[in-house]
Scaffold this motif. Structure first.
Motif, PDB file in Angstrom:
ATOM      1  N   LEU A  85     -12.100   8.116 -27.665  1.00 32.82           N
ATOM      2  CA  LEU A  85     -11.003   8.863 -27.044  1.00 32.82           C
ATOM      3  C   LEU A  85      -9.879   7.926 -26.597  1.00 32.82           C
ATOM      4  O   LEU A  85      -8.685   8.253 -26.754  1.00 32.82           O
ATOM      5  N   LEU A  86     -10.245   6.773 -26.055  1.00 36.89           N
ATOM      6  CA  LEU A  86      -9.223   5.803 -25.654  1.00 36.89           C
ATOM      7  C   LEU A  86      -8.449   5.276 -26.863  1.00 36.89           C
ATOM      8  O   LEU A  86      -7.214   5.125 -26.823  1.00 36.89           O
ATOM      9  N   ALA A  87      -9.171   5.009 -27.944  1.00 33.84           N
ATOM     10  CA  ALA A  87      -8.488   4.554 -29.161  1.00 33.84           C
ATOM     11  C   ALA A  87      -7.548   5.625 -29.688  1.00 33.84           C
ATOM     12  O   ALA A  87      -6.409   5.339 -30.117  1.00 33.84           O
ATOM     13  N   GLY A  88      -7.990   6.880 -29.646  1.00 31.76           N
ATOM     14  CA  GLY A  88      -7.114   7.960 -30.084  1.00 31.76           C
ATOM     15  C   GLY A  88      -5.873   8.079 -29.217  1.00 31.76           C
ATOM     16  O   GLY A  88      -4.759   8.344 -29.725  1.00 31.76           O
ATOM     17  N   SER A  89      -6.007   7.889 -27.901  1.00 32.65           N
ATOM     18  CA  SER A  89      -4.838   7.988 -27.032  1.00 32.65           C
ATOM     19  C   SER A  89      -3.841   6.871 -27.298  1.00 32.65           C
ATOM     20  O   SER A  89      -2.614   7.091 -27.266  1.00 32.65           O
ATOM     21  N   VAL A  90      -4.344   5.668 -27.573  1.00 35.66           N
ATOM     22  CA  VAL A  90      -3.448   4.545 -27.861  1.00 35.66           C
ATOM     23  C   VAL A  90      -2.728   4.763 -29.192  1.00 35.66           C
ATOM     24  O   VAL A  90      -1.491   4.600 -29.297  1.00 35.66           O
ATOM     25  N   ILE A  91      -3.454   5.142 -30.235  1.00 30.08           N
ATOM     26  CA  ILE A  91      -2.830   5.355 -31.547  1.00 30.08           C
ATOM     27  C   ILE A  91      -1.857   6.524 -31.486  1.00 30.08           C
ATOM     28  O   ILE A  91      -0.750   6.476 -32.058  1.00 30.08           O
ATOM     29  N   GLY A  92      -2.215   7.602 -30.798  1.00 26.66           N
ATOM     30  CA  GLY A  92      -1.314   8.739 -30.682  1.00 26.66           C
ATOM     31  C   GLY A  92      -0.045   8.397 -29.926  1.00 26.66           C
ATOM     32  O   GLY A  92       1.048   8.891 -30.262  1.00 26.66           O
ATOM     33  N   ILE A 101       1.488   5.120 -22.321  1.00 22.65           N
ATOM     34  CA  ILE A 101       0.577   6.158 -22.784  1.00 22.65           C
ATOM     35  C   ILE A 101       0.872   7.411 -21.961  1.00 22.65           C
ATOM     36  O   ILE A 101       0.605   7.442 -20.759  1.00 22.65           O
ATOM     37  N   PRO A 102       1.417   8.461 -22.577  1.00 25.23           N
ATOM     38  CA  PRO A 102       1.773   9.657 -21.802  1.00 25.23           C
ATOM     39  C   PRO A 102       0.536  10.348 -21.225  1.00 25.23           C
ATOM     40  O   PRO A 102      -0.583  10.212 -21.731  1.00 25.23           O
ATOM     41  N   LEU A 103       0.770  11.102 -20.180  1.00 22.93           N
ATOM     42  CA  LEU A 103      -0.327  11.817 -19.533  1.00 22.93           C
ATOM     43  C   LEU A 103      -0.971  12.822 -20.480  1.00 22.93           C
ATOM     44  O   LEU A 103      -2.196  13.016 -20.468  1.00 22.93           O
ATOM     45  N   LEU A 104      -0.173  13.475 -21.323  1.00 24.42           N
ATOM     46  CA  LEU A 104      -0.723  14.473 -22.231  1.00 24.42           C
ATOM     47  C   LEU A 104      -1.707  13.857 -23.224  1.00 24.42           C
ATOM     48  O   LEU A 104      -2.661  14.516 -23.660  1.00 24.42           O
ATOM     49  N   GLN A 105      -1.478  12.587 -23.612  1.00 20.17           N
ATOM     50  CA  GLN A 105      -2.397  11.915 -24.524  1.00 20.17           C
ATOM     51  C   GLN A 105      -3.608  11.326 -23.793  1.00 20.17           C
ATOM     52  O   GLN A 105      -4.551  10.857 -24.441  1.00 20.17           O
ATOM     53  N   ILE A 127     -18.393   2.286 -15.159  1.00 21.13           N
ATOM     54  CA  ILE A 127     -17.991   1.613 -16.404  1.00 21.13           C
ATOM     55  C   ILE A 127     -16.934   2.436 -17.128  1.00 21.13           C
ATOM     56  O   ILE A 127     -15.954   1.892 -17.660  1.00 21.13           O
ATOM     57  N   ALA A 128     -17.110   3.755 -17.152  1.00 20.89           N
ATOM     58  CA  ALA A 128     -16.116   4.618 -17.802  1.00 20.89           C
ATOM     59  C   ALA A 128     -14.766   4.509 -17.105  1.00 20.89           C
ATOM     60  O   ALA A 128     -13.704   4.444 -17.762  1.00 20.89           O
ATOM     61  N   LEU A 129     -14.761   4.476 -15.782  1.00 21.04           N
ATOM     62  CA  LEU A 129     -13.495   4.323 -15.052  1.00 21.04           C
ATOM     63  C   LEU A 129     -12.852   2.976 -15.351  1.00 21.04           C
ATOM     64  O   LEU A 129     -11.634   2.895 -15.585  1.00 21.04           O
ATOM     65  N   ALA A 130     -13.664   1.916 -15.364  1.00 16.64           N
ATOM     66  CA  ALA A 130     -13.122   0.586 -15.657  1.00 16.64           C
ATOM     67  C   ALA A 130     -12.561   0.519 -17.077  1.00 16.64           C
ATOM     68  O   ALA A 130     -11.498  -0.105 -17.305  1.00 16.64           O
ATOM     69  N   MET A 131     -13.232   1.131 -18.043  1.00 19.59           N
ATOM     70  CA  MET A 131     -12.714   1.133 -19.418  1.00 19.59           C
ATOM     71  C   MET A 131     -11.362   1.835 -19.495  1.00 19.59           C
ATOM     72  O   MET A 131     -10.424   1.337 -20.151  1.00 19.59           O
ATOM     73  N   SER A 132     -11.233   2.965 -18.828  1.00 21.28           N
ATOM     74  CA  SER A 132      -9.979   3.727 -18.892  1.00 21.28           C
ATOM     75  C   SER A 132      -8.836   2.955 -18.241  1.00 21.28           C
ATOM     76  O   SER A 132      -7.735   2.839 -18.815  1.00 21.28           O
ATOM     77  N   LEU A 133      -9.085   2.429 -17.043  1.00 21.47           N
ATOM     78  CA  LEU A 133      -8.024   1.656 -16.379  1.00 21.47           C
ATOM     79  C   LEU A 133      -7.716   0.377 -17.150  1.00 21.47           C
ATOM     80  O   LEU A 133      -6.550  -0.066 -17.208  1.00 21.47           O
ATOM     81  N   GLY A 134      -8.758  -0.221 -17.760  1.00 13.78           N
ATOM     82  CA  GLY A 134      -8.515  -1.433 -18.548  1.00 13.78           C
ATOM     83  C   GLY A 134      -7.619  -1.176 -19.749  1.00 13.78           C
ATOM     84  O   GLY A 134      -6.761  -2.006 -20.096  1.00 13.78           O
ATOM     85  N   VAL A 135      -7.793  -0.041 -20.401  1.00 12.94           N
ATOM     86  CA  VAL A 135      -6.929   0.286 -21.545  1.00 12.94           C
ATOM     87  C   VAL A 135      -5.485   0.475 -21.095  1.00 12.94           C
ATOM     88  O   VAL A 135      -4.538   0.011 -21.754  1.00 12.94           O
ATOM     89  N   ALA A 140      -0.075  -1.794 -21.242  1.00 15.86           N
ATOM     90  CA  ALA A 140       1.162  -2.227 -20.586  1.00 15.86           C
ATOM     91  C   ALA A 140       1.359  -3.735 -20.728  1.00 15.86           C
ATOM     92  O   ALA A 140       2.492  -4.215 -20.979  1.00 15.86           O
ATOM     93  N   ALA A 141       0.285  -4.526 -20.598  1.00 11.02           N
ATOM     94  CA  ALA A 141       0.413  -5.976 -20.711  1.00 11.02           C
ATOM     95  C   ALA A 141       0.836  -6.386 -22.122  1.00 11.02           C
ATOM     96  O   ALA A 141       1.643  -7.322 -22.305  1.00 11.02           O
ATOM     97  N   THR A 142       0.321  -5.694 -23.125  1.00 14.54           N
ATOM     98  CA  THR A 142       0.707  -6.018 -24.508  1.00 14.54           C
ATOM     99  C   THR A 142       2.190  -5.790 -24.737  1.00 14.54           C
ATOM    100  O   THR A 142       2.875  -6.622 -25.373  1.00 14.54           O
ATOM    101  N   ARG A 143       2.721  -4.707 -24.220  1.00 22.80           N
ATOM    102  CA  ARG A 143       4.148  -4.439 -24.391  1.00 22.80           C
ATOM    103  C   ARG A 143       4.997  -5.458 -23.634  1.00 22.80           C
ATOM    104  O   ARG A 143       6.069  -5.860 -24.100  1.00 22.80           O
ATOM    105  N   VAL A 144       4.503  -5.883 -22.466  1.00 31.39           N
ATOM    106  CA  VAL A 144       5.251  -6.901 -21.720  1.00 31.39           C
ATOM    107  C   VAL A 144       5.269  -8.211 -22.482  1.00 31.39           C
ATOM    108  O   VAL A 144       6.314  -8.888 -22.597  1.00 31.39           O
TER     109      VAL A 144
END
Length: 422
Positions: A85-92, A101-105, A127-135, A140-144
């Motif tokens: 799901l995280l990969a799908g949100s990033v690609i979308g 990453i928009p809220l809708l995605q 772990i699920a919370l950490a994965m989501s916040l990490g993504v 954001a860090a990659t774009r910076v």
């Protein structure tokens, strides 16, 4: 037993279905925001360059496939499904040409985090919370690092929704654990209370008869050579008491084997009450200990639990007189008052000073428990002038008797526990 009612319709929908529906709704709304809808002079969000190109549409299709696959795997492999799901949100989000990453995605991810926190162990939810916040942080860090603009305020809002989703799921998890602990504790208390009830019934039923049998057997042994007729009468009394006890035990075991719920702590399967007090006095007197029954006040119908408990208290107190007091007589007083029934049994024997079993056996404990269940008052102890006194005050007004939600499935364990308690 009646079947367990099914849960509400929304509770029967698997979490994976909710994440899939959320993803599809977010994707549809993302397209609508980029169209000029009726009444609008321009779209709410201008479509990016890649949105209507083949590569953009391919990215959206791939993101949707990843999200749906993750939704299908969510019940079995929660963290792997969340990764899809995280990969799908990033690609979308990349296909939408946005700076964050928009809220809708990310709504489908929030739903998944909430479901994982609610249904899986706490460590998995963290772990699920950490994965989501990490993504979110990594995106954001990659774009910076690439020198691209970043929608920091939007990313913080999305991160806040993720934390809220985890809090909601964790609260649901804690509530379910608390409810399960409460059910387990209630079931354990029910079994314990049922074991104590059966232990009291067996003790009161058997101890009195064994005391009478012991006295009659002793009398028969002493006079069997000189008074055969007296010995025969004693043996007849022993036979009668034995048959009555055996019959009572059979009735109790028969009631316990029924499919219906077993009687509560204040219910007697034999239906004994103060109406049987004269027969108890006669049997005990025939065994060698005279029982003088005195009644005062105006007799009136009593609640079954009060009637039975009063009889059992008198029976156990008289049994203690027969077995331990060494007295030739005792006095039973039944006082009917407006708001209570008072029971008193006194004797002039040696009392517990010479036999500690009289003062500290299971009999007095069982009497105290019976009175406690009826919110009454109980006292027992040596008399100043010698002997022993047992007194109980049982309210006759409507009082809440402690309920026991025990069913026949625990009857076998209760019977074995009663045997251990004795």
């Amino acid at each position: 037993m009646p079947a367990t009612p099914p849960p509400p319709l929304l509770r029967r929908v698997p979490p994976g279905v909710w994440t899939a529906v959320t993803w599809c709704a977010g994707a549809a709304l993302s397209f609508l925001l980029r169209l000029r809808l009726p009444g609008e002079s321009e779209p709410t969000v201008y479509p990016g360059v890649l949105l209507y190109r083949w590569d953009g549409l391919t990215a959206l299709a791939l993101a949707t496939a990843l999200a749906l696959t993750g939704s299908a795997r969510l019940p079995r492999r929660p963290l792997g499904a969340l990764g899809l799901l995280l990969a799908g949100s990033v690609i979308g989000s990349t296909a939408l040409s946005v700076a964050e990453i928009p809220l809708l995605q990310f709504l489908a991810v929030d739903v998944a985090v909430c479901a994982i926190a609610a249904t899986w162990p706490r460590r998995t939810g963290l772990i699920a919370l950490a994965m989501s916040l990490g993504v979110l942080i990594g995106y954001a860090a990659t774009r910076v690092l690439c020198g691209w603009p970043v929608g920091t305020s939007t990313e913080l809002t999305v991160a806040l929704t993720t934390v809220i989703a985890w809090l909601l799921g964790n609260s649901a998890h804690q509530a379910r654990e608390h409810a399960e602990r409460s059910r387990t504790q209630a079931a354990a208390q029910a079994v314990t209370a049922e074991r104590l009830r059966i232990a009291r019934e067996l003790h009161d039923m058997v101890a009195h008869s064994i005391g009478i049998i012991a006295l009659q057997a002793g009398a028969a042994r002493r006079v069997i050579d000189t008074q055969p007729a007296g010995a025969r009468d004693a043996l007849d009394a022993i036979e009668s008491a034995s048959r009555e006890t055996l019959s009572g035990l059979r009735r109790m075991l028969g009631a316990l084997r029924q499919a219906a719920p077993v009687p509560g702590p204040a219910t007697d399967v034999q239906g004994l009450g103060l109406a049987d007090l004269d027969r108890l006095a006669a049997n005990t007197t025939a065994a060698g200990v005279r029982v003088d029954v005195r009644r005062s006040g105006t007799p009136r119908p009593l609640p079954p639990e009060v009637d039975m408990s009063a009889y059992r208290i008198v029976q156990e107190a008289v049994t203690n007189v027969v077995r331990h007091a060494g007295a030739g007589a005792c006095r039973v007083t039944i006082d009917h008052r407006e708001d209570a029934l008072s029971v008193e049994v006194v004797d002039g024997g040696r009392g517990p000073e010479r036999d500690t079993g009289y003062g500290y056996g299971y009999g007095l404990l069982g009497m105290r428990e019976r009175v406690g269940l009826l919110h009454g008052e109980f006292t027992a102890g040596p008399r100043p002038g010698g002997g022993f006194r047992v007194a109980a005050r049982l309210p006759v007004a409507t009082v809440p008797v402690a309920p026991v939600a025990a069913v026949a499935a625990v009857s076998g364990a209760a019977v074995s526990g009663a045997a251990v308690a004795r």
